[in-house]
Each structure stands twice: as C-alpha cells, then as structure tokens.
Design an enzyme around this catalytic site. Sequence first.
Site, short mmCIF file in Angstrom:
data_model
loop_
_atom_site.label_atom_id
_atom_site.label_comp_id
_atom_site.label_asym_id
_atom_site.label_seq_id
_atom_site.Cartn_x
_atom_site.Cartn_y
_atom_site.Cartn_z
N GLY A 273 32.48 17.94 -17.36
CA GLY A 273 32.90 19.18 -16.71
C GLY A 273 31.87 19.67 -15.70
N ALA A 274 31.28 18.73 -14.96
CA ALA A 274 30.12 19.06 -14.11
C ALA A 274 30.48 19.38 -12.66
CB ALA A 274 29.13 17.90 -14.14
N ARG B 290 31.77 22.10 -11.47
CA ARG B 290 31.60 23.52 -11.12
C ARG B 290 31.03 24.27 -12.31
NH1 ARG B 290 37.30 22.69 -11.39
NH2 ARG B 290 37.23 22.33 -9.15
N ILE C 12 29.04 26.13 -15.22
CA ILE C 12 27.86 25.84 -16.02
C ILE C 12 27.48 24.37 -15.93
CG2 ILE C 12 27.01 25.70 -18.40
CD1 ILE C 12 28.56 28.30 -18.96
N GLY C 13 28.46 23.47 -15.93
CA GLY C 13 28.16 22.05 -15.83
C GLY C 13 27.43 21.71 -14.55
N LYS D 213 37.19 15.78 -14.06
CA LYS D 213 38.47 15.36 -13.50
C LYS D 213 38.57 15.64 -12.01
CE LYS D 213 42.30 16.11 -15.63
NZ LYS D 213 43.43 16.83 -16.27
N ASP E 203 38.40 11.94 -17.70
CA ASP E 203 39.33 12.75 -18.49
C ASP E 203 38.85 12.65 -19.93
OD1 ASP E 203 41.37 13.94 -19.93
OD2 ASP E 203 42.99 12.91 -18.87
N TYR F 214 42.05 29.26 -30.02
CA TYR F 214 40.86 28.91 -29.22
C TYR F 214 39.62 28.93 -30.09
CZ TYR F 214 37.00 29.47 -25.93
OH TYR F 214 35.80 29.34 -25.26
N LYS G 156 36.55 25.95 -30.88
CA LYS G 156 35.14 26.10 -30.54
C LYS G 156 34.26 26.06 -31.79
CE LYS G 156 33.88 26.40 -26.94
NZ LYS G 156 33.63 25.36 -25.89
#
Length: 276
Positions: free
Chosen positions: A14-15, A17, A19-20, A39, A71, A165, A169
């Site tokens: 997830g890099a 945008r 935090i990533g 992705k 993905d 959710y 987590k």
Amino acid sequence: MSGTLKGRTILVTGASRGIGRAIALRAAAEGANVVIAAKSDVAHPKLPGTIHSVAEEVRAAGGRALAVKLDVRDEASIAATVEATAEAFGGLDAVVNNAGAIRLEPAARLELKRFDLLHQVNTRALLAVTKAALPLLEASDNPHVLSLSPPLNLEPRWLAPYIPYTVTKYAMTLLTMGLAEELRDKGIAVNTLWPRTTIATAAVRFEVGEALIERSRTPAIVADAACLILSAPATELTGQTLIDEDLLRRFGETDFERYRNGPPGAELALDLFIDA
C-alpha cells in the site's frame, strides 16, 4: 538514527500514497532499498500517487526503488512480488503490512461482500504476505515484520459502531502477537504500529470527512516511528503493540507540532481504538 537503514531492503504494501508512501520515503532518506508494492500502477483521477511516482520520489530521496503492482488478496501476486524483490536486491530485511481497507459501518448494515474485502485486505493479507516473505526474512541479520494495526482495546464503544472493521484490525494484532512468539527462535521481530491521532490521508478524508483533516497529523509521524522500529535489533523489540507518539517520546522526540497537519491550536483528534 541517520543511516541505520542504509542498504536494508524493505517491502512496503500500500505504498503508493498516504502512510505507506511516507514510510517508503523516510526509509529512502536513510539509504534503504524500498519495494513500493500496491495496486495503483496508473494514475487515479481523484487520488494522487502511483507505485511509479513513489519510486521516483524514493530515488530522489536517496534510496533504491522497485515498483511492483501487488494485489494483497492474490497469493500469486504476493509470490511474484517477493520473487521480484529477491531478484532486484538479493534479499529482504523487513516487511511493512500497510495496505488496508476501511468501512465504518455496523454489522447490520454492512454487506457481507464488503466484510470479505475488509478481511482479505487487512487480516488475510498480513498472514499471506508475511508467510511468503519468511524464507527471505530468515536469511536477514535483522529481520522485521511491522503491521499497521491497533492495540487490543475491548471497550464497548469500539465494538458497537463498526465491529466488522474492528474485528479485522484486531485480528491483525492477534496474528502479530502470535507470529512474534512463533518466530522468536528465528530472530524475526513482529510488531504493530498505530497512530495516537488521526492521520491526514485520503482514506480518512473519504471515510470520515474533510473536517477531521485539520485535526490530524501528517503521515510523517508514523513513518518516523516505523523506521525506528525497523532499525532496532530484532531480538530486542518484538511482540509489541506500539503507538507512534509514545515510541518517539521514548527515543527523545519532544517537538510534535512539526507533525501537525492543521493550524496551530486546533485540538487533535484521537485515532480509532485510542482512549487517551
């Protein structure tokens, strides 16, 4: 802290945008090799950033970059990402499970297909990516797995509003605690990190609203804390559920105003699952 990640190889999911991206750039500033895995390989009309734009930023910041379309729901995609990492950099020292999905709805209203997505992108992805990376991590002299999930807070107010959710987590955190013990003898550190305040990201803006953005901190605070964890001796820091501000204070940080996203004086909003 400068230079502690120099030459280390870090895979961040997830890099593209948020935090990533911030973690990738912070590690690059110390000279790390960064695998930007997400992705987003083509520009989105409403969301900034792709794996390729972040790769360019990583190189400009002083690191080496590999952009990989990933993905995290797809085991073949995960395996290909790990293989590409080994081919590009010869190994892997850290995995940051940052990719995530959020939907703040109660169980009665949430569609099951949306819960399936939350589970796949949050809980299952942590296990799948970590498992795939284990052979490379075992060969590292300071291997880390770091996941973006909260401490386990069983106060009822965190259970009623959006338990689908929440449970995905919390399951990430339980997996982390279990993996830390399972992998302790192999010298692989496994920890979680969570922000004390809300963080100004596209996900917060979309799911919670624009008003919260000015009461948030920037992703840089999470990135600074993450890089402290990844540079720590793996045998000395594992099985912990860490909060960004608390960790930075432990290492002597006192200036938290520099992380503020909104105007001075605005009351910061605590993040989900944080009581005080």
